[in-house]
Enzyme design. Structure first.
Site, PDB file in Angstrom:
ATOM      1  N   SER A  96     -23.994  11.188  55.983  1.00  0.00           N
ATOM      2  CA  SER A  96     -23.137  11.435  54.826  1.00  0.00           C
ATOM      3  C   SER A  96     -23.278  10.298  53.828  1.00  0.00           C
ATOM      4  O   SER A  96     -23.410   9.129  54.221  1.00  0.00           O
ATOM      5  CB  SER A  96     -21.669  11.562  55.258  1.00  0.00           C
ATOM      6  OG  SER A  96     -20.830  11.749  54.136  1.00  0.00           O
ATOM      7  N   HIS A 131     -19.949   0.206  41.532  1.00  0.00           N
ATOM      8  CA  HIS A 131     -19.996  -0.417  42.848  1.00  0.00           C
ATOM      9  C   HIS A 131     -20.218  -1.919  42.706  1.00  0.00           C
ATOM     10  O   HIS A 131     -20.564  -2.406  41.622  1.00  0.00           O
ATOM     11  CB  HIS A 131     -21.113   0.179  43.709  1.00  0.00           C
ATOM     12  CG  HIS A 131     -20.745   1.460  44.364  1.00  0.00           C
ATOM     13  ND1 HIS A 131     -20.931   2.683  43.749  1.00  0.00           N
ATOM     14  CD2 HIS A 131     -20.186   1.725  45.573  1.00  0.00           C
ATOM     15  CE1 HIS A 131     -20.508   3.640  44.565  1.00  0.00           C
ATOM     16  NE2 HIS A 131     -20.060   3.096  45.666  1.00  0.00           N
ATOM     17  N   HIS A 132     -20.060  -2.627  43.813  1.00  0.00           N
ATOM     18  CA  HIS A 132     -20.287  -4.070  43.868  1.00  0.00           C
ATOM     19  C   HIS A 132     -21.761  -4.395  43.605  1.00  0.00           C
ATOM     20  O   HIS A 132     -22.646  -3.564  43.773  1.00  0.00           O
ATOM     21  CB  HIS A 132     -19.868  -4.620  45.234  1.00  0.00           C
ATOM     22  CG  HIS A 132     -20.475  -3.872  46.384  1.00  0.00           C
ATOM     23  ND1 HIS A 132     -21.719  -4.166  46.906  1.00  0.00           N
ATOM     24  CD2 HIS A 132     -20.009  -2.822  47.112  1.00  0.00           C
ATOM     25  CE1 HIS A 132     -21.993  -3.353  47.896  1.00  0.00           C
ATOM     26  NE2 HIS A 132     -20.973  -2.514  48.057  1.00  0.00           N
ATOM     27  N   LYS A 135     -24.787  -3.712  46.179  1.00  0.00           N
ATOM     28  CA  LYS A 135     -25.250  -2.368  46.544  1.00  0.00           C
ATOM     29  C   LYS A 135     -26.698  -2.192  46.097  1.00  0.00           C
ATOM     30  O   LYS A 135     -27.039  -2.449  44.939  1.00  0.00           O
ATOM     31  CB  LYS A 135     -24.363  -1.298  45.925  1.00  0.00           C
ATOM     32  CG  LYS A 135     -24.734   0.115  46.393  1.00  0.00           C
ATOM     33  CD  LYS A 135     -23.664   1.127  46.046  1.00  0.00           C
ATOM     34  CE  LYS A 135     -24.060   2.524  46.512  1.00  0.00           C
ATOM     35  NZ  LYS A 135     -24.258   2.600  47.982  1.00  0.00           N
TER      36      LYS A 135
END
EC number: 1.17.1.8
Length: 232
Positions: A96, A131-132, A135
């Site tokens: 996922s 996102h950070h 990533k």
């Protein structure tokens, strides 16, 4: 339940803490500096590694008859290869882009909204994900899953990070500070906008969802998704 952690970065450490709180045992904490010793006795493996390690990690699980739950993104060009290996070994597999329970509910809302909005061509859709800075992949796997959910329920054909054509969904992928994950789907017209958004506050939601999936898959055979786990 005996768990093998494949990838022992920040996510792996959060999963370890919550797994122990739930009464499970960690039998392997795999990173680039150690071997797969301990995998053979695991009831399930949870993979939150890096794209370059994912295929080897997942293959090792199937070759050792260990069901695997993988949340690593950025390797999906090899997904069918892993599905085929899983089936040949009579294994069990869940991959996922996001195990957060809230995100998987958000996926369902996104698909339902896409069906509704497909009837109104005065609106165009675009997406934003944040996102950070650590990533590795962009756009995120979650953003790609959201885009696929729209594509499957509308006339859009693909997504792009560049200037979009009329049948493309533009994804604005931002990397800022320590943001754990924010995803927004925006429908714009000349008179108004409709927006749905999911904001993760920390990594615990991803870890809890992955552990729920791991608990669910033990004893099963086949290829599954979080829709199966959550009965969506």
């Amino acid at each position: 339940m005996k768990i093998a952690l494949l990838g022992y970065g920040k996510m792996g450490q959060v999963i370890e803490r919550i797994a122990l709180e739930r009464g499970h045992e960690i039998v392997l904490k795999k990173d680039e500096n150690n071997t797969f010793e301990g995998l053979q006795i695991a009831d399930v493996a949870i993979d939150f590694s890096i794209p370059a390690a994912a295929v080897n990690n997942i293959s090792s699980c199937f070759n050792n008859n260990v069901p695997v739950v993988s949340g690593t993104t950025g390797w999906l060009e090899n997904y069918q290869e892993m599905v085929d290996l899983c089936n040949s070994k009579d294994g069990a597999f869940i991959s996922s882009s996001n195990f957060s329970l809230g995100v998987n509910l958000f996926f369902e809302v996104n698909e339902h909204l896409a069906k509704i909005m497909s009837k109104f061509d005065s609106y165009t859709v675009n997406m934003e994900e944040i996102h950070h800075t650590q990533k590795l992949d962009a756009p995120s796997g979650t953003a790609i899953s959201l885009a696929k959910g729209i594509i499957e329920n509308s006339s859009y054909k693909s997504w792009t990070l560049e200037n979009p054509k009329s049948n493309e969904i533009h994804i604005d992928a931002k990397r800022i500070g320590t943001v754990p994950g924010t995803h927004a789907v925006i429908y714009n017209s000349t008179v108004d906008s409709i927006e749905i958004k999911h904001t993760a506050h920390n990594r615990e939601g991803f870890a809890i969802g992955a552990l729920i999936a791991a608990e669910w898959i033990v004893g099963k055979k086949g290829i599954f998704t979080m829709k199966d786990v959550l009965e969506l």
